[in-house]
Design a protein around this motif. Structure first.
Motif, PDB file in Angstrom:
ATOM      1  N   VAL A 108     -11.844  -9.696 -57.722  1.00  0.00           N
ATOM      2  CA  VAL A 108     -11.035  -9.397 -56.530  1.00  0.00           C
ATOM      3  C   VAL A 108     -11.498 -10.322 -55.401  1.00  0.00           C
ATOM      4  CG1 VAL A 108     -10.200  -7.595 -54.976  1.00  0.00           C
ATOM      5  CG2 VAL A 108     -10.939  -6.990 -57.291  1.00  0.00           C
ATOM      6  N   TRP A 109     -10.729 -11.359 -55.121  1.00  0.00           N
ATOM      7  CA  TRP A 109     -11.208 -12.421 -54.220  1.00  0.00           C
ATOM      8  C   TRP A 109     -11.530 -11.911 -52.823  1.00  0.00           C
ATOM      9  CZ3 TRP A 109      -8.700 -13.897 -49.723  1.00  0.00           C
ATOM     10  CH2 TRP A 109      -7.387 -13.414 -49.552  1.00  0.00           C
ATOM     11  N   ASN A 110     -10.830 -10.846 -52.369  1.00  0.00           N
ATOM     12  CA  ASN A 110     -11.097 -10.329 -51.028  1.00  0.00           C
ATOM     13  C   ASN A 110     -11.847  -8.991 -51.036  1.00  0.00           C
ATOM     14  OD1 ASN A 110      -8.779  -9.145 -52.105  1.00  0.00           O
ATOM     15  ND2 ASN A 110      -7.736  -8.965 -50.141  1.00  0.00           N
ATOM     16  N   TRP A 111     -12.504  -8.661 -52.168  1.00  0.00           N
ATOM     17  CA  TRP A 111     -13.379  -7.480 -52.242  1.00  0.00           C
ATOM     18  C   TRP A 111     -14.375  -7.717 -53.371  1.00  0.00           C
ATOM     19  CZ3 TRP A 111     -14.521  -4.039 -48.794  1.00  0.00           C
ATOM     20  CH2 TRP A 111     -15.114  -2.822 -49.127  1.00  0.00           C
ATOM     21  N   LEU A 112     -15.244  -8.677 -53.158  1.00  0.00           N
ATOM     22  CA  LEU A 112     -16.174  -9.125 -54.191  1.00  0.00           C
ATOM     23  C   LEU A 112     -17.290  -8.128 -54.453  1.00  0.00           C
ATOM     24  CD1 LEU A 112     -16.472 -12.845 -53.003  1.00  0.00           C
ATOM     25  CD2 LEU A 112     -15.153 -11.997 -54.957  1.00  0.00           C
TER      26      LEU A 112
END
Length: 629
Positions: free
Chosen positions: A461-465
């Motif tokens: 998840v690129w915006n919730w690593l």
């Protein structure tokens, strides 16, 4: 005369007849295993569309037999005569016409989203009907945009179009697809960013294509720079794509701007033809597919069929989506063969399949998810399972609309709230939106995940690593039941009815239905599986056609329409609803300022409140199947 000579003679005759009714000339017309390549088909306005024609063996030679035609109109490149669909159906006695839509790849004209596909498709059907190999009976097929071109012709009214099989098809764009209750689905931003440099006229120049490709490669960074403005990005090099995107992001009302393929509001415009609607519970057009069935089955005298599987967009041949497996029976093993059964019946009069065998035995066929054992397969996918079931209508008449009420401390139950005021507030910061993890998504390429996922972050998840569940965020309100005492089937259309207020004049409210697995040996932390989601932009709370800002602090009722589903919440699981004000990049982020849509220069943090008391009973209404609880 040998077969090659006969074929060459036929091509000369056929090529002459192709252009007998118009002065158009071909870019290239040559035989290639029975395929006429790059025929430039003329339209009423003089624009010519690049077209390949696949001819069955009986339609070749000196005395060709006339055949029914399968038409596929695509913005994704008709190819070079090697289409699997063209080969399959021509080998089974059909002529197949595959065409680049206006302004795409080898076709002339200027691209614009769907507005030309009705009249262009009607002209194409008329052209086909005049050819020596055509009996004038045409069926259409294809997925997504290609499905939308079918609806467009059906609503434009070609007398030669006899049936369609729209799969995950573009429709009702101002309702729950491109604009979703006023919010903009960012998958279309992504579609433009990718396709402006691929298949467009601008992309025919290698230097321009390189710049547009570079822009597409930086999409994650451009996502942070919303909204787009005219002339400020490389998208200006493809002006028709830039202008359409900006206008679409600024136009929230469901009015004439979105009139193309508006089946729900104008079902009377649809041709009286058999329709097979194909969709998936995790498809981006799922809500419109079932809505179209309800609209058309109530108006058309002809057959309207619906099939809904556990699929993501365009993936009817797969049984696993996201992190979840639904069992091998979930997949359609030969998607062309079952389409052939439909076309054989409605184009050629074969009565051996439709109405007698699955998936044509009944008008509605659904996949009921959730009866798996929750173990993990060899690839680590959760066995959510499920099975097919034939029905006679949609929504199911026996389903009972059952309110599950929100209560303090995150409780969700069928017990109505008691007396006394009760509410929960949270801070919504548009600079830190809730990340999208799975859902009803298409055109997701690298910026979103499709299908069913554990609602937990990670490197995927690129915006919730972070390896942190979304439920831990303070801007998500979590309401869930106690562990269920019995299996509970939920099948149908779903709404979340909220009573809300805000310190802003405009904001969003989102909702997500989740099947909460308890901890197990295979999933020690449990598994929070998304089932469906939705949004409402507050300025469109009363009407999708008219904007009305809020008075800060005033309480309003709003409805969040989720996508339809069929799922068994098993004994010991919990039913959960997450409420927040963002789901990005599934939807564009509301800046909370009340400025005109996609023209904001400012961003404001606001406090949003959800009420859950006797006078303001926020709830999710679930269509529960009797006997399943």
């Amino acid at each position: 005369m040998n077969s090659l000579c006969r074929l060459l003679c036929f091509v000369v005759v056929a090529s002459a007849s192709v252009f007998a009714a118009s002065p158009a000339t071909a870019q290239e017309v040559r035989p290639d295993g029975g395929v006429l390549l790059n025929v430039m088909m003329p339209l009423r306005d003089g624009v010519k569309l690049a077209t390949d024609v696949y001819l069955p063996r009986a339609a070749r030679g000196e005395s060709p037999q006339k055949a029914s035609t399968i038409l596929i109109r695509t913005p994704y490149n008709k190819g070079t005569g090697k289409s699997a669909e063209g080969k399959y159906f021509s080998e089974h006695g059909y002529a197949v016409v595959i065409q680049d839509t206006r302004g795409r790849y080898s076709s002339e004209g200027t691209w614009h989203w769907m507005t030309d596909d009705g009249p262009d498709g009607v002209d194409c059907c008329a052209w086909i009907a005049k050819q020596p190999w055509s009996n004038g009976r045409i069926g259409m097929m294809g997925t997504s945009y290609v499905g939308g071109t079918q609806h467009a012709v059906a609503m434009a009214g070609s007398p030669h179009l006899k049936t369609v099989i729209p799969v995950d098809a573009v429709s009702n764009m101002g309702r729950q697809s491109m604009r979703n209750a006023g919010a903009f689905e960012m998958r279309f931003w992504n579609w433009i960013m990718l396709n402006a440099g691929k298949g467009s006229h601008a992309a025919q120049d290698p230097a321009t294509a390189a710049v547009l490709t570079e822009m597409a490669a930086e999409r994650h960074e451009y996502l942070k720079l919303q909204p787009p403005r005219p002339g400020t990005t490389p998208l200006k090099l493809a002006p028709e794509y830039e202008s359409w995107l900006i206008e679409a992001m600024r136009h929230g009302a469901n009015d004439s701007f979105w009139s193309q393929n508006n089946i729900v509001d104008f079902p009377e415009q649809y041709s009286e033809i058999p329709v097979y609607l194909v969709g998936g519970w995790y498809d981006s057009w799922a809500g419109n597919t079932t809505a179209n069935y309800m609209a058309l089955s109530g108006r058309l005298k002809s057959d309207v069929y619906l099939i809904m599987g556990p699929w993501i967009h365009g993936a009817q041949g797969s049984s696993s989506h996201g992190q979840v497996s639904f069992g091998k029976d979930a997949a359609i093993s030969n998607p062309l063969a079952w389409r052939k059964v439909w076309f054989d019946h409605f184009l050629n009069g074969d009565d051996s399949g439709v109405g007698k065998v699955d998936p044509f035995q009944t008008k509605v066929r659904i996949f009921v998810m959730g009866t798996g054992d929750g173990t993990r397969d060899e690839k680590g996918r959760l066995n959510h399972g499920g099975s097919w079931r034939n029905e006679n209508e949609w929504p199911l008449a026996r389903a009972v609309a059952t309110p599950f009420y929100f209560s303090p401390e995150g409780r969700l139950s069928t017990t109505k709230p008691g007396a006394g005021e009760s509410a929960t507030s949270f801070t919504f910061d548009p600079k830190d939106p809730v990340p999208t993890i799975g859902g009803n998504i298409s055109s997701q390429n690298d910026i979103m995940l499709q299908g069913a996922w554990d609602q937990k972050g990670g490197p995927h998840v690129w915006n919730w690593l972070k390896l942190i569940p979304l439920s831990a965020r303070n801007d998500i309100l979590v309401f869930q039941t106690e562990p269920l005492a019995a299996d509970t089937e939920v099948t149908g259309e779903i709404e979340v009815k909220l009573w809300i207020s805000s310190t802003a004049v405009d904001t969003d409210f989102t909702a997500k239905l989740i099947d909460v697995y308890p901890p197990s040996a295979d999933s020690p932390g449990g598994f929070d599986m998304n089932i469906g989601d939705g949004i409402v932009r507050a300025r469109f709370r009363d009407s999708l056609k008219e904007e009305r800002l809020m008075e800060p602090g005033t309480v309003y009722p709003v409805t969040v329409k989720l996508y339809p589903t069929s799922n068994v919440f098993k004994k010991g699981h919990r039913i959960r609803v997450d409420v927040s004000s963002s789901n990005f990049p599934r939807f564009d982020v509301n800046p909370n300022t009340g400025e005109p849509l996609a023209q904001n220069r400012r961003i404001e943090t606001c406090v949003n409140t959800v009420y859950h008391d006797a006078g303001r009973p926020s709830q999710i209404v679930l269509p529960v199947i009797p006997g399943s609880r």
